[in-house]
Motif scaffolding. Structure first.
Motif, PDB file in Angstrom:
ATOM      1  N   LEU A  41       6.097  12.428  -1.404  1.00  0.00           N
ATOM      2  CA  LEU A  41       4.682  12.142  -1.758  1.00  0.00           C
ATOM      3  C   LEU A  41       3.804  12.286  -0.631  1.00  0.00           C
ATOM      4  CD1 LEU A  41       3.029  11.282  -4.183  1.00  0.00           C
ATOM      5  CD2 LEU A  41       3.551   8.948  -3.868  1.00  0.00           C
ATOM      6  N   GLU A  42       2.794  12.995  -0.904  1.00  0.00           N
ATOM      7  CA  GLU A  42       1.892  13.113   0.430  1.00  0.00           C
ATOM      8  C   GLU A  42       0.337  12.913  -0.238  1.00  0.00           C
ATOM      9  OE1 GLU A  42       2.658  17.030   1.816  1.00  0.00           O
ATOM     10  OE2 GLU A  42       4.190  16.343   2.738  1.00  0.00           O
ATOM     11  N   ARG A  43       0.094  13.222  -1.607  1.00  0.00           N
ATOM     12  CA  ARG A  43      -1.132  13.069  -1.966  1.00  0.00           C
ATOM     13  C   ARG A  43      -1.348  12.049  -3.451  1.00  0.00           C
ATOM     14  NH1 ARG A  43      -0.072  17.803  -0.919  1.00  0.00           N
ATOM     15  NH2 ARG A  43       0.296  18.206  -3.189  1.00  0.00           N
ATOM     16  N   VAL A  44      -2.047  11.265  -3.500  1.00  0.00           N
ATOM     17  CA  VAL A  44      -2.407  10.283  -4.860  1.00  0.00           C
ATOM     18  C   VAL A  44      -3.847  10.547  -5.122  1.00  0.00           C
ATOM     19  CG1 VAL A  44      -0.329   8.838  -4.188  1.00  0.00           C
ATOM     20  CG2 VAL A  44      -2.723   8.283  -3.347  1.00  0.00           C
ATOM     21  N   GLY A  45      -4.017  10.710  -6.411  1.00  0.00           N
ATOM     22  CA  GLY A  45      -5.316  10.890  -6.896  1.00  0.00           C
ATOM     23  C   GLY A  45      -5.961   9.695  -7.422  1.00  0.00           C
ATOM     24  N   GLY A  46      -7.204   9.632  -7.833  1.00  0.00           N
ATOM     25  CA  GLY A  46      -7.688   8.433  -8.868  1.00  0.00           C
ATOM     26  C   GLY A  46      -8.969   9.043  -9.364  1.00  0.00           C
ATOM     27  N   VAL A  64     -11.223  11.260  -6.360  1.00  0.00           N
ATOM     28  CA  VAL A  64     -10.464  11.257  -4.991  1.00  0.00           C
ATOM     29  C   VAL A  64      -9.159  11.549  -4.943  1.00  0.00           C
ATOM     30  CG1 VAL A  64     -12.379   9.476  -4.513  1.00  0.00           C
ATOM     31  CG2 VAL A  64      -9.855   8.685  -4.878  1.00  0.00           C
ATOM     32  N   VAL A  65      -8.761  11.982  -3.772  1.00  0.00           N
ATOM     33  CA  VAL A  65      -7.445  12.193  -3.474  1.00  0.00           C
ATOM     34  C   VAL A  65      -7.003  11.649  -2.064  1.00  0.00           C
ATOM     35  CG1 VAL A  65      -5.668  13.844  -2.844  1.00  0.00           C
ATOM     36  CG2 VAL A  65      -7.427  14.301  -4.528  1.00  0.00           C
ATOM     37  N   LEU A  66      -6.215  10.907  -1.896  1.00  0.00           N
ATOM     38  CA  LEU A  66      -5.838  10.108  -0.806  1.00  0.00           C
ATOM     39  C   LEU A  66      -4.544  10.504  -0.227  1.00  0.00           C
ATOM     40  CD1 LEU A  66      -6.706   6.453  -1.751  1.00  0.00           C
ATOM     41  CD2 LEU A  66      -8.479   8.148  -0.802  1.00  0.00           C
ATOM     42  N   SER A  67      -4.386  10.428   1.168  1.00  0.00           N
ATOM     43  CA  SER A  67      -3.120  10.759   1.822  1.00  0.00           C
ATOM     44  C   SER A  67      -2.097   9.716   1.337  1.00  0.00           C
ATOM     45  CB  SER A  67      -3.031  10.838   2.939  1.00  0.00           C
ATOM     46  OG  SER A  67      -3.409   9.576   3.679  1.00  0.00           O
ATOM     47  N   TYR A  68      -0.708  10.041   1.233  1.00  0.00           N
ATOM     48  CA  TYR A  68       0.343   8.680   1.025  1.00  0.00           C
ATOM     49  C   TYR A  68       1.376   8.937   2.049  1.00  0.00           C
ATOM     50  CZ  TYR A  68       3.618   5.563  -1.087  1.00  0.00           C
ATOM     51  OH  TYR A  68       4.355   4.553  -1.302  1.00  0.00           O
ATOM     52  N   PRO A  69       1.594   7.911   2.814  1.00  0.00           N
ATOM     53  CA  PRO A  69       1.213   6.625   2.349  1.00  0.00           C
ATOM     54  C   PRO A  69       0.087   5.906   3.281  1.00  0.00           C
ATOM     55  CG  PRO A  69       2.979   6.527   4.263  1.00  0.00           C
ATOM     56  CD  PRO A  69       2.659   8.197   3.773  1.00  0.00           C
ATOM     57  N   ASP A  70      -0.652   6.649   4.062  1.00  0.00           N
ATOM     58  CA  ASP A  70      -1.781   6.118   4.791  1.00  0.00           C
ATOM     59  C   ASP A  70      -2.981   5.621   3.921  1.00  0.00           C
ATOM     60  OD1 ASP A  70      -0.164   6.026   7.018  1.00  0.00           O
ATOM     61  OD2 ASP A  70      -0.867   8.053   7.521  1.00  0.00           O
ATOM     62  N   LEU A  71      -3.151   6.452   2.872  1.00  0.00           N
ATOM     63  CA  LEU A  71      -4.343   6.223   1.885  1.00  0.00           C
ATOM     64  C   LEU A  71      -5.753   6.492   2.458  1.00  0.00           C
ATOM     65  CD1 LEU A  71      -3.026   2.745   0.296  1.00  0.00           C
ATOM     66  CD2 LEU A  71      -2.639   5.006  -0.659  1.00  0.00           C
ATOM     67  N   GLU A  72      -5.545   7.695   3.373  1.00  0.00           N
ATOM     68  CA  GLU A  72      -6.863   8.202   3.917  1.00  0.00           C
ATOM     69  C   GLU A  72      -7.305   9.273   3.158  1.00  0.00           C
ATOM     70  OE1 GLU A  72      -5.570   9.124   7.877  1.00  0.00           O
ATOM     71  OE2 GLU A  72      -5.302   7.017   8.428  1.00  0.00           O
ATOM     72  N   LEU A  73      -8.814   9.109   3.143  1.00  0.00           N
ATOM     73  CA  LEU A  73      -9.516  10.096   2.078  1.00  0.00           C
ATOM     74  C   LEU A  73      -9.207  11.471   2.404  1.00  0.00           C
ATOM     75  CD1 LEU A  73     -11.364   9.918  -0.373  1.00  0.00           C
ATOM     76  CD2 LEU A  73     -13.403  10.011   1.234  1.00  0.00           C
ATOM     77  N   LEU A  74      -8.775  12.282   1.352  1.00  0.00           N
ATOM     78  CA  LEU A  74      -8.781  13.701   1.877  1.00  0.00           C
ATOM     79  C   LEU A  74      -9.633  14.762   0.969  1.00  0.00           C
ATOM     80  CD1 LEU A  74      -4.810  14.037   1.224  1.00  0.00           C
ATOM     81  CD2 LEU A  74      -5.825  13.865   3.475  1.00  0.00           C
ATOM     82  N   GLU A 113      -4.644  23.343  -2.805  1.00  0.00           N
ATOM     83  CA  GLU A 113      -3.573  22.520  -1.678  1.00  0.00           C
ATOM     84  C   GLU A 113      -3.686  21.013  -1.881  1.00  0.00           C
ATOM     85  OE1 GLU A 113      -6.058  24.331  -0.896  1.00  0.00           O
ATOM     86  OE2 GLU A 113      -7.088  23.654   0.553  1.00  0.00           O
ATOM     87  N   LEU A 114      -4.920  20.770  -2.289  1.00  0.00           N
ATOM     88  CA  LEU A 114      -5.093  19.186  -2.297  1.00  0.00           C
ATOM     89  C   LEU A 114      -5.044  18.642  -3.576  1.00  0.00           C
ATOM     90  CD1 LEU A 114      -8.460  18.803   0.006  1.00  0.00           C
ATOM     91  CD2 LEU A 114      -6.247  18.402   0.488  1.00  0.00           C
ATOM     92  N   LEU A 115      -4.338  19.261  -4.601  1.00  0.00           N
ATOM     93  CA  LEU A 115      -4.321  18.495  -5.947  1.00  0.00           C
ATOM     94  C   LEU A 115      -3.088  17.322  -5.756  1.00  0.00           C
ATOM     95  CD1 LEU A 115      -3.569  21.647  -8.742  1.00  0.00           C
ATOM     96  CD2 LEU A 115      -5.376  19.450  -8.692  1.00  0.00           C
ATOM     97  N   PRO A 116      -3.507  16.360  -6.377  1.00  0.00           N
ATOM     98  CA  PRO A 116      -2.883  15.073  -6.226  1.00  0.00           C
ATOM     99  C   PRO A 116      -1.382  15.296  -6.989  1.00  0.00           C
ATOM    100  CG  PRO A 116      -4.318  14.804  -7.781  1.00  0.00           C
ATOM    101  CD  PRO A 116      -4.670  16.362  -7.221  1.00  0.00           C
ATOM    102  N   GLN A 117      -0.243  14.769  -6.620  1.00  0.00           N
ATOM    103  CA  GLN A 117       0.996  14.814  -6.970  1.00  0.00           C
ATOM    104  C   GLN A 117       1.236  13.712  -8.119  1.00  0.00           C
ATOM    105  OE1 GLN A 117       2.185  14.654  -2.895  1.00  0.00           O
ATOM    106  NE2 GLN A 117       4.025  15.694  -3.732  1.00  0.00           N
TER     107      GLN A 117
END
Length: 238
Positions: A41-46, A64-74, A113-117
């Motif tokens: 898991l690399e990208r989580v969206g909200g 928004v899309v964040l990196s996982y597990p760091d939760l940085e804004l992508l 490529e930034l679509l959340p999983q």
DNA sequence: GCGACAG
DNA sequence: ATCTTGTCGC
């Protein structure tokens, strides 16, 4: 006797929910969901819609899309939109979904490529009058795994804000603790989750689409720095 | 009739 | 959803 416009709208919406519900998947479908640490898991969206003061027609649709597990804004996208459908409890999806889908499609077009999983949704999934809340609706329409996270308890299918419910909340000692929200039918529709050590008020997590309740709850906890999971909180803060 | 009613 | 600042406690 003829039905009021409101009544016929709700009738139409009810049958649409029943139709879409047949496509709902309430289990894990992705490999990362089965891994203890969600490896892969690399990208989580909200997604969220926010309003201003005395205006329930104009809103800001955000993704928004964040990196996982760091939760940085992508990725972040905000768009002013004009709502047409009224808010009716139990039919939130018909008011909000079109704009959330639009935002996801825009992302898919511009930066696929930034679509959340997986997408966190501000509202309920299965924990709903007809087991098809906003998170389910968005999940089925987008095809993406979705998790519903509500900040307030929807009293439904035998789940009430009873004294027992309050004492179950009081028994949640630390972040990650949870208890099931069980319908009168016996089906577990969601879980009340203490999302961080600091917040005593739980969030209500339920399956949206293509994820199990167990994975949804674990993932929600792992995305919480504060009470509300970061992918949803990002929008409220900005 | 009264309360409840995600966002 | 939003109206609303400071304040108290850790």
């Amino acid at each position: 006797m003829s039905a009021s416009p409101e009544e016929s709208l709700v009738q139409q919406w009810t049958s649409e929910q029943a139709r879409l519900r047949q496509q709902l998947v309430e289990e894990d479908t992705e490999d990362w969901q089965k891994s203890p640490g969600f490896s892969g898991l690399e990208r989580v969206g909200g997604v969220d819609l926010s309003f201003i003061k005395g205006d329930d027609v104009n809103a800001c649709a955000q993704l928004v899309v964040l990196s996982y597990p760091d939760l940085e804004l992508l990725y972040e996208n905000s768009q002013m939109v004009t709502l047409t459908a009224p808010y009716v409890a139990g039919f939130l999806a018909f008011r909000e979904t079109p704009f959330l889908i639009e935002a996801l499609q825009q992302l898919e077009r511009d930066k696929p490529e930034l679509l959340p999983q997986v997408v966190f949704v501000d509202g309920n999934g299965i924990f709903h009058y007809r087991e098809f809340g906003l998170a389910c609706h968005l999940g089925v329409l987008s095809g993406l795994p979705c998790v519903g996270v509500a900040k307030n308890l929807l009293q439904v299918q035998g789940v009430y804000k009873s004294e027992e419910h309050q004492s179950q909340i009081a028994a949640l000692q630390k972040g990650g603790d949870s208890f099931p929200l069980t319908a009168t039918s016996g089906k577990v529709l969601g879980k009340a989750l203490r999302s961080s050590d600091k917040s005593s008020k739980p969030v209500y997590v339920s399956v949206g689409h293509k994820i199990s309740l167990d994975a949804a709850v674990r993932l929600t906890h792992s995305c919480c720095r504060y009470r509300v999971p970061e992918p949803i909180r990002q929008e409220m803060v900005q």
